[in-house]
Design a protein around this motif. Sequence first.
Motif, short mmCIF file in Angstrom:
data_model
loop_
_atom_site.label_atom_id
_atom_site.label_comp_id
_atom_site.label_asym_id
_atom_site.label_seq_id
_atom_site.Cartn_x
_atom_site.Cartn_y
_atom_site.Cartn_z
N THR B 4 0.75 -1.31 0.01
CA THR B 4 0.08 0.20 0.06
C THR B 4 0.86 1.20 -0.02
OG1 THR B 4 -1.70 -1.13 1.37
CG2 THR B 4 -2.09 1.13 1.21
N TYR B 5 0.59 2.06 -0.77
CA TYR B 5 1.33 3.39 -0.90
C TYR B 5 0.27 4.57 -0.79
CZ TYR B 5 4.80 0.52 -3.27
OH TYR B 5 5.75 -0.54 -3.33
N GLN B 6 0.98 5.66 -0.26
CA GLN B 6 0.09 7.05 -0.24
C GLN B 6 0.77 7.76 -1.28
OE1 GLN B 6 0.33 9.70 3.22
NE2 GLN B 6 -1.79 9.98 2.93
N ALA B 7 0.15 8.33 -1.89
CA ALA B 7 0.44 9.60 -2.94
C ALA B 7 0.02 10.79 -2.30
CB ALA B 7 -0.02 9.22 -4.27
N LYS B 8 1.06 11.90 -2.41
CA LYS B 8 0.61 13.09 -2.26
C LYS B 8 0.77 13.84 -3.39
CE LYS B 8 1.74 12.91 2.83
NZ LYS B 8 2.58 13.69 3.87
N SER B 49 -4.52 6.86 -1.23
CA SER B 49 -3.78 5.55 -1.12
C SER B 49 -4.24 4.65 -2.08
CB SER B 49 -3.80 4.85 0.37
OG SER B 49 -5.22 4.45 0.45
N LEU B 50 -3.11 3.64 -2.47
CA LEU B 50 -3.44 2.78 -3.47
C LEU B 50 -2.76 1.49 -3.41
CD1 LEU B 50 -2.21 3.62 -6.96
CD2 LEU B 50 -1.26 4.54 -4.80
N ALA B 58 3.12 1.64 -8.53
CA ALA B 58 2.45 2.74 -8.01
C ALA B 58 2.51 4.08 -8.96
CB ALA B 58 2.83 2.74 -6.45
N SER B 59 3.58 4.32 -9.09
CA SER B 59 3.98 5.57 -9.50
C SER B 59 3.34 5.78 -11.01
CB SER B 59 5.67 5.77 -9.65
OG SER B 59 5.93 6.78 -10.56
N LEU B 82 5.39 9.51 -3.33
CA LEU B 82 4.91 8.28 -3.18
C LEU B 82 5.66 7.99 -1.67
CD1 LEU B 82 4.79 5.92 -6.08
CD2 LEU B 82 2.62 6.70 -4.65
N GLU B 83 4.92 7.45 -0.75
CA GLU B 83 5.57 6.73 0.34
C GLU B 83 4.79 5.57 0.68
OE1 GLU B 83 5.41 8.10 5.03
OE2 GLU B 83 4.38 9.39 3.39
#
Lengths: 94, 94
Positions: B4-8, B49-50, B58-59, B82-83
Amino acid sequence: MNQTYQAKIYVTLRPSVLDPAGTAVQKGLQQLGYTTVDRIRIGKYIELSLKAEDESMASQQVHRICDQLLANPVIETYRFDLEQLPVAVLGEGQ
Amino acid sequence: MNQTYQAKIYVTLRPSVLDPAGTAVQKGLQQLGYTTVDRIRIGKYIELSLKAEDESMASQQVHRICDQLLANPVIETYRFDLEQLPVAVLGEGQ
């Protein structure tokens, strides 16, 4: 001597506040096939430059600007980064 | 195993595009006495998040999401961070 600072301000809804725009975007993404996307929150991103004596004064000023105009403290929170701009950048912007 | 990644995501108007909302805020600030504030640009800040196999996937997915839905490429540009989220955070959100 006044310095020029650039502030990058992020205004987001408080976690307890519903985000109907975010929900709409999430539904749209799911219809486009992005089924793993979750927890979308939509906020504002504001860039501005201002003059101040030092970074501490600039920070105080940005706090006041956010409290008075950019964020609604009842439903939103904000954070910001400050960066001192070199004098050369000033000339370019004009 | 999906991560799971969080994108800002930061969506901003292209420099050549006029920003009437930014101009209105700048006028408001000047009336409030913040006369040194300049070059205000107002954009969007989106968190989501995705799930994806790795950061590269993810990117790619966030790029497609921005191109298709979040940004209007004619007048806007975007960038994102991305985190990877630890698994524990997933549980908290549900």
